[in-house]
Write an enzyme that holds these catalytic residues in place. Structure first.
Site, mmCIF file in Angstrom:
data_model
loop_
_atom_site.group_PDB
_atom_site.id
_atom_site.type_symbol
_atom_site.label_atom_id
_atom_site.label_comp_id
_atom_site.label_asym_id
_atom_site.label_seq_id
_atom_site.Cartn_x
_atom_site.Cartn_y
_atom_site.Cartn_z
ATOM 1 N N CYS A 1 -2.849 -0.298 3.882
ATOM 2 C CA CYS A 1 -4.050 -1.098 3.624
ATOM 3 C C CYS A 1 -3.657 -2.563 3.437
ATOM 4 O O CYS A 1 -2.669 -2.868 2.769
ATOM 5 C CB CYS A 1 -4.778 -0.579 2.393
ATOM 6 S SG CYS A 1 -5.330 1.126 2.635
ATOM 7 N N CYS B 1 -0.394 4.095 2.552
ATOM 8 C CA CYS B 1 -0.374 3.922 4.010
ATOM 9 C C CYS B 1 -0.110 2.459 4.332
ATOM 10 O O CYS B 1 1.010 2.009 4.188
ATOM 11 C CB CYS B 1 -1.650 4.447 4.651
ATOM 12 S SG CYS B 1 -3.165 4.020 3.778
ATOM 13 N N CYS C 1 0.883 -1.157 0.000
ATOM 14 C CA CYS C 1 0.000 0.000 0.000
ATOM 15 C C CYS C 1 0.921 1.206 0.000
ATOM 16 O O CYS C 1 1.552 1.506 1.012
ATOM 17 C CB CYS C 1 -0.918 0.049 1.218
ATOM 18 S SG CYS C 1 -1.882 1.561 1.231
HETATM 19 FE FE FE Z 1 -3.205 1.991 2.959
#
Ligand code: FE
Length: 223
Positions: A131, A129, A126
């Site tokens: 995920c 961030c 990700c």
């Molecule tokens: Fe993320």
């Protein structure tokens, strides 16, 4: 310097030891410099305002740390290896099947299953961030959330994979999947040789967390 510390196992410690060649002002770096501190501050404010119940938070964390984990994903992979009808369903439209298995819930509402083959190796990140498919893999490992992994795996996936102990031959494609708040990915590692006739439980024991992120391979039965 390298992920290769424990072959397929990498820790945030050896990632942190890598040269920090990435740019800290990179626009994709949305995490604050001291996320843990900020989370604690937020939790305190929200608790004081009566907006959250810390006991409920603890319960959620406990559930994802100890009750839901990569064993769920491993069961799914073992069944994909064993059952061609299930495999086709999971690759075409996984959500009804995952709901039936009850591997469904927050952070796993829209799953896409990507299959490793002799031609393609898939790996998941990700870039924004962290995920991650919680209902299938539990809580993401520290390195998955690190700036180094998130920025490097898209730029130089083969090098990062080699540091995890996964050497992808030149004639094999590497596909990097960028997770979002909407879509999460699960990698189906290639079924190891010498596993013919093994039942789903025995197969599931060969499926590591990292193999379902793509930074590892399934274990060989002798290992
Ligand atoms: Fe993320």
């Amino acid at each position: 310097m390298h992920f290769r510390a424990g072959q397929t196992r990498a820790t945030s410690a050896n990632l942190a030891a890598m040269p920090h060649d990435h740019d800290h002002d990179h626009p994709h770096t949305l995490l604050p410099p001291e996320p843990a501190l900020r989370v604690r501050a937020l939790e305190t404010i929200l608790t004081e305002k009566g907006l959250i119940d810390p006991a409920a938070l603890d319960e959620i964390i406990e559930t994802y740390q100890h009750k839901i984990g990569p064993q769920n994903g491993a069961k799914v992979v073992a069944r994909i290896w064993s059952d061609p009808t299930f495999r086709k369903g999971m690759l075409d439209e996984p959500m009804p099947l995952l709901e039936e298995l009850e591997f469904y819930g927050r952070q796993g509402e829209h799953m896409v299953i990507v299959e490793n083959t002799p031609e393609v190796h898939n790996v998941v990140v990700c870039t924004l961030c962290s995920c991650y498919p919680w209902p299938l893999l539990g809580i993401p490992p520290g390195w998955y959330k690190s700036d180094a992994y998130r920025s490097r795996v898209v730029r130089e996936p083969r090098k990062v994979l080699a540091e995890f102990g996964v050497d992808v031959p030149d004639d094999k494609k590497v596909r990097v999947w960028d997770s979002t708040a909407e879509v999460r990915y699960l990698v189906v590692p290639e079924r190891p040789e010498g596993t013919e006739g093994m039942d789903e439980d025995a197969l599931a024991a060969l499926v590591t967390r990292d193999s379902m992120i793509g930074t590892g391979l399934a274990l060989r039965p002798e290992a």
